[in-house]
Structures are given as structure tokens and as C-alpha cells.
Design an enzyme around this catalytic site. Structure first.
Site, short mmCIF file in Angstrom:
data_model
loop_
_atom_site.label_atom_id
_atom_site.label_comp_id
_atom_site.label_asym_id
_atom_site.label_seq_id
_atom_site.Cartn_x
_atom_site.Cartn_y
_atom_site.Cartn_z
N CYS A 16 0.81 -1.12 0.00
CA CYS A 16 -0.12 -0.13 0.07
C CYS A 16 0.70 1.21 -0.15
CB CYS A 16 -1.10 -0.01 1.21
SG CYS A 16 -1.76 1.53 1.33
N ASN A 17 0.67 2.28 -1.02
CA ASN A 17 1.62 3.21 -1.27
C ASN A 17 1.42 4.12 -0.05
OD1 ASN A 17 1.23 2.45 -4.17
ND2 ASN A 17 3.33 3.65 -4.15
N CYS A 33 -0.87 3.71 -6.52
CA CYS A 33 -1.64 3.02 -5.49
C CYS A 33 -1.75 1.70 -5.93
CB CYS A 33 -2.83 3.74 -5.25
SG CYS A 33 -4.24 2.80 -4.36
#
Length: 270
Positions: A80-81, A194
Site C-alpha cells: 500500500c503506497n 496506489c
């Protein structure tokens, strides 16, 4: 005792808010097809892109601590960015196993761009992070980087994995948010910052209405995972992957057929 804890071969742990991390898992499975997998989704906390930095800096390490205690993984990946750009250092300080993060693929996008104008689609939390500014300064200082927050794409990707039609208007508006900016007509590479967004690569390409490269960091993350676990003796055959959620198990039912494509057929609640 949990079955995974009893196994001689510890699993790889992937953590995300929802199904976005499957884009990273898919690339990892190409390199490590026999590695045991635990995929964790913080559905109770979705969406991360709307939470404050303080909330995530506390929530993510706490959840990963519980996951590591239960499943005893060899390595954890924050797929998850948003969580990575905010909480990665906190997680690494809290855990005694290798932790791989996810960062926007600014370097490869900069190297591939011919026009010198790059787009970046991410959540609101990701695109405003100083970490992104540093990546841009280090790897794209001679490029123009245009950013646009598109949190609605998270829900479009989730819908697609449930077998539903993703919101085409939201996808079109996300691309327009980049391409309609000053200089946007010169964008030839878009960073999908993302992990949910690569699941919409085909739909984004249609919305762009012209040839554009869509670049994410999943392959690079997979190579890093493979390198850090190069001394692991994986099982002779791949086993059943585990999906664990912080939300309700009943909410996972629409995703089960999609998860099975990744070898995940066991579902648990954290």
C-alpha cells in the site's frame, strides 16, 4: 496453534487496505510460485487515503504486529503506497523481520518518458507526502511531474474484483484530472501510485484516449522480496493461501472467486 505457525516454512505476508496488494502479489507469485502466502486486508480501516498521518502511523504498526505474532512470516510487505510513505519506518522499528515497502515508481517513469512530462495518480495522502517530493527531486528533477488525487479509483478497483462493472465516470475523471492540467497534453507516462490502480490499467488506458505508459512498482517490489528470501527453502508444491481481514468475513464473499486465482482459499478474521 495456528497451522502456519507450525509449518516449517514461514509464509510471506502481504498487507493492504483491500485488494490492491494483489497487484504486488501477482508479480511475486511469478518469481516465487511455491512460497506460502498470507494476504491481510484492513477493511475496517479502508480507505487509508482519507486518514491522517498520525492515525496511520499508529494503526499500521499495531496491525502488522498482531499479524506477525499470529502467522510468523519470513517477511512482510506493505503493499500500500499510502501506508508505506507514512508508516514504513514505524513498522520496521516495531518488527524483527524484513519489511518491504511500496513507493511510487517515479524513477522508472522518469527514465521511460520521452516528453519529460510525467503524471502521478495516487490517494490524497500519498501525493502530498514529502517522501514523494524527495523521490521527484532525486529521480525526476529534470522532468515535470503532474499529480492528481484519485481516491475514487480504490472503490472502482474493489468493484472490479467483486465482478462488478467499475465506475467508468470515476476512471475518466481521474485521467482528466491529470491530462487537463497545464502541460498535461504532453504526459506520456503515468505512475500508478496506489496498488489498487494497476487493477484498472485497461480501463485507464481507454479513458486516456491516446497511447500512455502506465507504470507501477509491483515488479520491482517482487524482485526485492525474492532477493531478501533467496536463502529460503520453499515447499515442493504451493499450498493454500490465507486471506485475513480486519472487517467482517461476510463482506469477503463477493471477492472469493478473485482470490482463488491467487491460490487463496482460506479466510480468517484478525
Amino acid at each position: 496453534m495456528n497451522e502456519v505457525q507450525m509449518s516449517e516454512c514461514p509464509p510471506l505476508l502481504f498487507f493492504d487496505t483491500g485488494v490492491g496488494g494483489l497487484s504486488v502479489l501477482a508479480e511475486t507469485m511469478k518469481l516465487l510460485p511455491r512460497a506460502p502466502i498470507v494476504y491481510a486486508a484492513d477493511y475496517a480501516g479502508l480507505p487509508y487515503g482519507m486518514k491522517s498521518e498520525a492515525e496511520l502511523a499508529a494503526r499500521v504498526p499495531a496491525l502488522l504486529g498482531r499479524l506477525v505474532e499470529r502467522y510468523r512470516p519470513a517477511l512482510a510487505t506493505i503493499a500500500c503506497n499510502t501506508a508505506s510513505t507514512i508508516a514504513l519506518d514505524h513498522v520496521r522499528s516495531a518488527l524483527d523481520i524484513p519489511v518491504v515497502g511500496t513507493v511510487p515508481a517515479i524513477k522508472p517513469a522518469s527514465e521511460s518518458s520521452k516528453t519529460g512530462v510525467i503524471g502521478l495518480l495516487g490517494t490524497r495522502a500519498t501525493i502530498r507526502q514529502p517522501y514523494v517530493d524527495r523521490l521527484a527531486a532525486d529521480f525526476a528533477s529534470n522532468k515535470i511531474l503532474l499529480r492528481h488525487a484519485a481516491p475514487e479509483l480504490v472503490y472502482a478497483a474493489e468493484a472490479k474484483l467483486r465482478g462488478e462493472e467499475p465506475d467508468r465516470r470515476a476512471i475518466a475523471e481521474a485521467m482528466a484530472g491529470l491530462l487537463d492540467q497545464h502541460g498535461g497534453e504532453r504526459i506520456d507516462a503515468v505512475i500508478l501510485a496506489c496498488t489498487h490502480f494497476p487493477l484498472l490499467r485497461d480501463e485507464l488506458a481507454v479513458a486516456a484516449q491516446r497511447p500512455i505508459q502506465f507504470i507501477d512498482g509491483a515488479m520491482g517490489i517482487a524482485r526485492r522480496i525474492a532477493y531478501l528470501t533467496r536463502d529460503m527453502a520453499w515447499p515442493a508444491e504451493s499450498g493454500t493461501g490465507i486471506f485475513v481481514t480486519t472487517g467482517g468475513l461476510e463482506d469477503i464473499s463477493p471477492y472469493r472467486s478473485a482470490f482463488r486465482q491467487y491460490g487463496i482459499d482460506r479466510f480468517e478474521k484478525l
